[in-house]
Design an enzyme around this catalytic site. Structure first.
Site, mmCIF file in Angstrom:
data_model
loop_
_atom_site.group_PDB
_atom_site.id
_atom_site.type_symbol
_atom_site.label_atom_id
_atom_site.label_comp_id
_atom_site.label_asym_id
_atom_site.label_seq_id
_atom_site.Cartn_x
_atom_site.Cartn_y
_atom_site.Cartn_z
ATOM 1 N N ASP A 118 -9.366 -26.476 -19.211
ATOM 2 C CA ASP A 118 -9.982 -27.045 -20.397
ATOM 3 C C ASP A 118 -9.198 -28.308 -20.771
ATOM 4 O O ASP A 118 -8.110 -28.543 -20.244
ATOM 5 C CB ASP A 118 -9.944 -26.016 -21.524
ATOM 6 C CG ASP A 118 -10.872 -26.386 -22.676
ATOM 7 O OD1 ASP A 118 -11.574 -27.410 -22.574
ATOM 8 O OD2 ASP A 118 -10.879 -25.654 -23.678
ATOM 9 N N ASP A 126 -9.253 -29.893 -24.458
ATOM 10 C CA ASP A 126 -8.753 -29.795 -25.827
ATOM 11 C C ASP A 126 -7.903 -28.537 -26.006
ATOM 12 O O ASP A 126 -8.284 -27.445 -25.583
ATOM 13 C CB ASP A 126 -9.927 -29.780 -26.809
ATOM 14 C CG ASP A 126 -10.726 -31.068 -26.744
ATOM 15 O OD1 ASP A 126 -10.381 -32.020 -27.448
ATOM 16 O OD2 ASP A 126 -11.689 -31.117 -25.941
#
Length: 309
Positions: free
Chosen positions: A196, A198
């Site tokens: 991922d 963020d």
């Protein structure tokens, strides 16, 4: 008839200890059915499950092991194992195996207790625990704030979704990342790592940074909180948050991008994986505008995220 004996050795570790003990076993053509060794703070724990052939008397073998252990200044203990017990143990080894990896600034007794409790509640057994992170002095000036352990489990895991959900709760409560996966050949031969963006590659949610500049930080944070509680699904929450950014000047993206900081260890992780031949992908609900910067900066192979209009 051959004799099966469990040999447990403990004491101060030293070079040549295992060599000395197994040299005695070799003289009597002893078979090693299983072996395991761990050393914690220079203290050894060694286990050997041995089969003494019918042509060799057990007494001389065990006597020589006792003398050797005395010379090495370690404790030794023998436990006879019946054929039925051995066959039952072999059958138990065919059970499914799982791996738990725990990673955090530190691993505390409370964290381990919570993880072990979930394991026990689901009828799984901990077969092995290993520390994967480096060991450093207590007062090292550059002491890294990370600790990683790996637990090997065996047993019939009846409800995997529930187990994973409980590990997620522990992760959130105690601030430790927990990975739970079945130990198969596919786990050992993976060559693609997907990350991922963020709160993973960067230590914050970029959409929150944009919202703060747009003056809608509190509104976006409220929608995020509702999504985390399960009140909104991701697609709806994402649409509503992005809608609040309407009219934001593109220069705000450039400003936030210029101040983009990486999560501690991100560069080292990616560089290590690349050196080992892994392909790396970013799979993000965030934005390609920032993903491309990270892709170029870190040498990421694939990027899948959202385009800002």
């Amino acid at each position: 008839m051959s004799e099966i004996v469990l040999v447990n050795v403990s004491g101060r570790d030293r070079p040549g200890l295992t060599s000395s003990l197994t040299a005695i076993l070799a003289q009597y053509d002893v078979n090693v059915l299983d072996i395991g060794q761990a050393v914690i703070h220079d203290t050894l724990s060694l286990g050997l499950l041995i089969e003494i052939p019918e042509r060799s008397e057990p007494a001389p073998v065990l006597k020589e092991l006792v003398f050797c252990a005395h010379e090495l200044e370690v404790d030794i203990r023998f436990t006879p194992i019946s054929g039925d017990d051995y066959e039952h143990w072999v059958h138990q080894q065919r059970r499914r195996r799982y791996i738990i990896t725990g990673l955090g600034p530190q691993i505390t007794a409370r964290q381990i207790s919570a993880i072990a409790g979930i394991v026990s509640d689901n009828g799984l057994n901990i077969d092995d625990i290993s520390r994967l992170s480096e060991r450093v002095p207590l007062h090292h000036p550059d002491r890294p704030q990370r600790f990683c352990i790996e637990l090997t489990l065996s047993g019939p895991a009846e409800n995997l979704p529930d187990i994973r959900a409980r590990f997620m709760d522990v992760s959130a409560e105690f601030g430790v990342d927990i990975a739970f996966q079945e130990d198969t050949v596919y786990r050992r031969n993976r060559r693609l790592v997907a990350l991922d963006m963020d709160s993973t590659l960067v230590p914050y949610e970029i959409i929150d940074q944009l919202a703060a500049v747009a003056g809608v930080g509190e509104e976006v944070a409220a929608i995020t909180a509702a999504a985390m509680r399960g009140v909104l699904d991701f697609a709806e929450s994402f649409t509503r948050r992005v809608a609040l950014l309407k009219g934001l000047d593109e220069s705000a993206l450039q400003r936030i991008a210029s101040e983009l900081t990486l999560m501690e260890g991100a560069e080292r992780l990616v560089a290590t994986l690349k050196a080992l031949g892994y392909k790396i992908a970013i799979l993000s609900g965030g934005f390609t505008y920032f993903g491309r910067l990270l892709q170029e900066r870190l040498g990421i192979d694939h990027l899948h995220a959202n385009e800002l209009g």
